[in-house]
Design a protein around this motif. Structure first.
Motif, PDB file in Angstrom:
ATOM      1  N   SER A   1       0.815  -1.216   0.000  1.00  0.00           N
ATOM      2  CA  SER A   1       0.000   0.000   0.000  1.00  0.00           C
ATOM      3  C   SER A   1       0.851   1.269   0.000  1.00  0.00           C
ATOM      4  O   SER A   1       0.374   2.325  -0.417  1.00  0.00           O
ATOM      5  CB  SER A   1      -0.940  -0.016   1.206  1.00  0.00           C
ATOM      6  OG  SER A   1      -1.752  -1.177   1.189  1.00  0.00           O
TER       7      SER A   1
ATOM      8  N   HIS B   1      -6.846   2.994  -2.284  1.00  0.00           N
ATOM      9  CA  HIS B   1      -8.065   2.929  -3.093  1.00  0.00           C
ATOM     10  C   HIS B   1      -8.175   1.707  -4.004  1.00  0.00           C
ATOM     11  O   HIS B   1      -9.302   1.354  -4.387  1.00  0.00           O
ATOM     12  CB  HIS B   1      -8.234   4.224  -3.876  1.00  0.00           C
ATOM     13  CG  HIS B   1      -8.556   5.391  -3.002  1.00  0.00           C
ATOM     14  ND1 HIS B   1      -9.705   5.458  -2.231  1.00  0.00           N
ATOM     15  CD2 HIS B   1      -7.852   6.523  -2.722  1.00  0.00           C
ATOM     16  CE1 HIS B   1      -9.717   6.583  -1.537  1.00  0.00           C
ATOM     17  NE2 HIS B   1      -8.604   7.243  -1.804  1.00  0.00           N
TER      18      HIS B   1
ATOM     19  N   TYR C   1      -8.257  -1.102  -3.050  1.00  0.00           N
ATOM     20  CA  TYR C   1      -9.047  -2.051  -2.269  1.00  0.00           C
ATOM     21  C   TYR C   1     -10.505  -1.637  -2.137  1.00  0.00           C
ATOM     22  O   TYR C   1     -11.284  -2.312  -1.456  1.00  0.00           O
ATOM     23  CB  TYR C   1      -8.454  -2.199  -0.863  1.00  0.00           C
ATOM     24  CG  TYR C   1      -6.963  -2.403  -0.828  1.00  0.00           C
ATOM     25  CD1 TYR C   1      -6.374  -3.492  -1.462  1.00  0.00           C
ATOM     26  CD2 TYR C   1      -6.132  -1.500  -0.164  1.00  0.00           C
ATOM     27  CE1 TYR C   1      -4.998  -3.670  -1.431  1.00  0.00           C
ATOM     28  CE2 TYR C   1      -4.759  -1.673  -0.125  1.00  0.00           C
ATOM     29  CZ  TYR C   1      -4.194  -2.754  -0.765  1.00  0.00           C
ATOM     30  OH  TYR C   1      -2.836  -2.927  -0.739  1.00  0.00           O
ATOM     31  N   ASP C   2     -10.902  -0.550  -2.772  1.00  0.00           N
ATOM     32  CA  ASP C   2     -12.273  -0.059  -2.602  1.00  0.00           C
ATOM     33  C   ASP C   2     -13.302  -1.116  -2.957  1.00  0.00           C
ATOM     34  O   ASP C   2     -14.384  -1.181  -2.344  1.00  0.00           O
ATOM     35  CB  ASP C   2     -12.500   1.184  -3.464  1.00  0.00           C
ATOM     36  CG  ASP C   2     -11.831   2.439  -2.909  1.00  0.00           C
ATOM     37  OD1 ASP C   2     -11.412   2.416  -1.734  1.00  0.00           O
ATOM     38  OD2 ASP C   2     -11.725   3.437  -3.651  1.00  0.00           O
TER      39      ASP C   2
ATOM     40  N   ALA D   1     -14.857  -3.427  -0.157  1.00  0.00           N
ATOM     41  CA  ALA D   1     -15.963  -2.886   0.621  1.00  0.00           C
ATOM     42  C   ALA D   1     -17.188  -2.616  -0.251  1.00  0.00           C
ATOM     43  O   ALA D   1     -18.317  -2.989   0.115  1.00  0.00           O
ATOM     44  CB  ALA D   1     -15.521  -1.600   1.316  1.00  0.00           C
ATOM     45  N   ALA D   2     -16.974  -1.990  -1.412  1.00  0.00           N
ATOM     46  CA  ALA D   2     -18.097  -1.552  -2.228  1.00  0.00           C
ATOM     47  C   ALA D   2     -18.857  -2.707  -2.871  1.00  0.00           C
ATOM     48  O   ALA D   2     -20.094  -2.708  -2.917  1.00  0.00           O
ATOM     49  CB  ALA D   2     -17.604  -0.580  -3.306  1.00  0.00           C
TER      50      ALA D   2
ATOM     51  N   GLU E   1     -15.741  -0.443   5.020  1.00  0.00           N
ATOM     52  CA  GLU E   1     -14.965   0.640   4.453  1.00  0.00           C
ATOM     53  C   GLU E   1     -13.496   0.242   4.352  1.00  0.00           C
ATOM     54  O   GLU E   1     -13.065  -0.748   4.954  1.00  0.00           O
ATOM     55  CB  GLU E   1     -15.090   1.900   5.329  1.00  0.00           C
ATOM     56  CG  GLU E   1     -16.512   2.413   5.471  1.00  0.00           C
ATOM     57  CD  GLU E   1     -16.617   3.560   6.461  1.00  0.00           C
ATOM     58  OE1 GLU E   1     -15.562   4.009   6.983  1.00  0.00           O
ATOM     59  OE2 GLU E   1     -17.749   3.997   6.737  1.00  0.00           O
ATOM     60  N   VAL E   2     -12.750   1.045   3.599  1.00  0.00           N
ATOM     61  CA  VAL E   2     -11.300   0.901   3.544  1.00  0.00           C
ATOM     62  C   VAL E   2     -10.715   1.928   4.507  1.00  0.00           C
ATOM     63  O   VAL E   2     -10.907   3.130   4.331  1.00  0.00           O
ATOM     64  CB  VAL E   2     -10.757   1.133   2.127  1.00  0.00           C
ATOM     65  CG1 VAL E   2      -9.238   0.942   2.106  1.00  0.00           C
ATOM     66  CG2 VAL E   2     -11.421   0.194   1.132  1.00  0.00           C
ATOM     67  N   GLU E   3     -10.007   1.462   5.536  1.00  0.00           N
ATOM     68  CA  GLU E   3      -9.399   2.361   6.513  1.00  0.00           C
ATOM     69  C   GLU E   3      -7.889   2.145   6.517  1.00  0.00           C
ATOM     70  O   GLU E   3      -7.394   1.060   6.187  1.00  0.00           O
ATOM     71  CB  GLU E   3      -9.971   2.130   7.913  1.00  0.00           C
ATOM     72  CG  GLU E   3     -11.442   2.531   8.019  1.00  0.00           C
ATOM     73  CD  GLU E   3     -11.979   2.418   9.429  1.00  0.00           C
ATOM     74  OE1 GLU E   3     -12.770   3.278   9.831  1.00  0.00           O
ATOM     75  OE2 GLU E   3     -11.603   1.444  10.143  1.00  0.00           O
TER      76      GLU E   3
ATOM     77  N   GLU F   1      -2.521   8.003   1.011  1.00  0.00           N
ATOM     78  CA  GLU F   1      -3.827   7.587   0.481  1.00  0.00           C
ATOM     79  C   GLU F   1      -3.748   7.174  -0.983  1.00  0.00           C
ATOM     80  O   GLU F   1      -4.349   6.170  -1.392  1.00  0.00           O
ATOM     81  CB  GLU F   1      -4.841   8.716   0.643  1.00  0.00           C
ATOM     82  CG  GLU F   1      -6.220   8.365   0.098  1.00  0.00           C
ATOM     83  CD  GLU F   1      -7.217   9.514   0.200  1.00  0.00           C
ATOM     84  OE1 GLU F   1      -8.353   9.356  -0.300  1.00  0.00           O
ATOM     85  OE2 GLU F   1      -6.848  10.556   0.784  1.00  0.00           O
ATOM     86  N   HIS F   2      -3.001   7.929  -1.764  1.00  0.00           N
ATOM     87  CA  HIS F   2      -2.962   7.675  -3.208  1.00  0.00           C
ATOM     88  C   HIS F   2      -1.652   7.043  -3.664  1.00  0.00           C
ATOM     89  O   HIS F   2      -1.355   7.017  -4.862  1.00  0.00           O
ATOM     90  CB  HIS F   2      -3.217   8.978  -3.964  1.00  0.00           C
ATOM     91  CG  HIS F   2      -4.576   9.557  -3.696  1.00  0.00           C
ATOM     92  ND1 HIS F   2      -5.738   8.997  -4.179  1.00  0.00           N
ATOM     93  CD2 HIS F   2      -4.961  10.642  -2.953  1.00  0.00           C
ATOM     94  CE1 HIS F   2      -6.776   9.698  -3.776  1.00  0.00           C
ATOM     95  NE2 HIS F   2      -6.342  10.699  -3.028  1.00  0.00           N
TER      96      HIS F   2
END
Length: 378
Positions: A203, A209, A211-212, A215-216, A249-251, A260-261
């Protein structure tokens, strides 16, 4: 030790364990009906066993070991192709130490070295580049292996070779990606998973993101975690809190390291050098679409598959697991290492049947080294 000792604080660990127990009780997790949490990364598996977290957490938490060891998921046919390249008299074959003892159908790289192949352990693809500079009359091949963590360094080495015009350097590319096998696992109706501990090192490169979809699309929580004991305990607590709240969610627990990116420079190097393979074979999971990387046509001069006519472009025979070896089932979380009939008997670190026993991130190696399984087997 700065940035380590504070994440190994016993008082903080006890506080987190108490909070985990309270949250697990509130959810109704029990020994008979546990919550199944998969740690994707093999480094997390070793940390869990090194610090005894599997024994310290609430009895309603069960850790499931995922396919996050790149050496372990490599199919035997790719090891055989390494040996085929390395056995050529003009080749100096270079590799990380983890891969030296991984068995293929034709033995391991270490055994091929004993038979006379010029195989050398390196600590970086830059070491392989230097060998190419010093040996202009030899072909120096680097075994490019790993998830997104190691992919940028290989890409940058190819870029440097291209700048210098080092035509005697090439990469046997076996880089793979994390999100795709997780999607494959989640699509398996027999897999029962309640949440994921996401890989920290991967990561750092790709961010959170990718891994979104976990969760989604699948409604499962994931927390990207660090590698110290309190990192992992806090990640478990964050997962339980999501489950208790009915969230997915992704935490990012590892925000002190993971942006984050992701890392823009690393992602740019990856995009410059690689493209997706249509599919790639994973030990225990079979062919997974778009899960492997290959070197783009523009850098084909540094692609060992093209240079030596091996690999996916040349056709290959898929090799079955050795008889009695259950690496595939262990790696996909279907069984624990001790349930493999060969564990500690036909398969030990000294005489391994499968990669999980010899890799520094393998689940079987973790059980052998830290889990008390060695004493039980002996």
């Amino acid at each position: 030790m700065k940035f380590a000792s504070e994440f190994r604080d016993p008082a903080l660990a006890r506080s987190l364990l108490s909070a985990i127990a309270a949250r697990a009780d509130a959810i109704g997790a029990t020994r008979d009906k546990p919550l199944h949490i998969m740690e994707i990364c093999g480094g997390h598996t070793h940390a869990i066993f090194r610090y005894g977290l599997d024994k310290l957490v609430h009895e309603g938490i069960e850790f499931i070991h995922g396919p996050g060891c790149p050496v372990c998921v490599l199919p035997m046919s790719r090891v055989d192709e390494c040996i085929e390249i390395a056995s050529r008299p003009e080749v100096i074959f270079t590799t990380f130490g983890d891969a030296m003892r991984v068995p293929g159908a034709k033995g391991s790289l270490l055994q091929a070295k004993a038979r006379g192949a010029d195989i050398r352990m390196v600590y970086s693809p830059l070491d392989a580049l230097e060998l190419a500079r010093r040996n202009p009359g030899r072909e120096v091949v680097f075994f490019g292996l790993g998830f997104e963590t190691t992919t940028p360094s290989t890409a940058l080495s190819i870029l440097q070779a291209a700048r210098e015009g080092l035509g005697n350097f090439s990469v046997f590319c076996n880089h793979i990606t994390v999100p795709e096998p997780i999607r494959a696992l989640l699509g398996d109706p027999d897999m029962v998973l309640d949440g994921f501990i996401g890989p920290g090192h991967v990561s750092m490169v790709i961010g959170i993101h990718p891994y979104d979809f976990i969760a989604a699309e699948f409604g499962k929580p994931i927390v990207v975690a660090g590698f110290e004991p309190t990192d992992l305990l806090q990640s478990v607590l964050m997962l339980l809190t999501q489950i208790a709240d009915g969230r997915a969610e992704v935490e990012n627990q590892y925000a002190r390291v993971v942006p984050e990116h992701g890392n823009p420079a690393s992602l740019a190097a990856i995009a410059e050098i690689y493209e997706r393979r249509p599919s790639f074979e994973w030990r225990g999971l079979g062919e997974i679409d778009a899960s492997g990387l290959k070197i783009r046509d523009g850098y084909g001069a540094w692609d060992a598959e093209r240079k030596f006519g091996v690999g996916y472009g040349a056709g290959r025979a898929v090799q079955p697991e050795p008889e009695g070896c259950a690496c595939g089932a262990v790696m996909t979380g279907r069984i624990k290492p001790t349930a493999c009939p060969a564990f500690g008997h036909g398969c030990t670190p000294e005489m391994p049947l499968g990669a999980l026993m010899v890799s520094s991130e393998g689940a079987c190696a973790a059980y052998w080294q830290y889990g008390g399984a060695r004493a039980a087997a002996e």
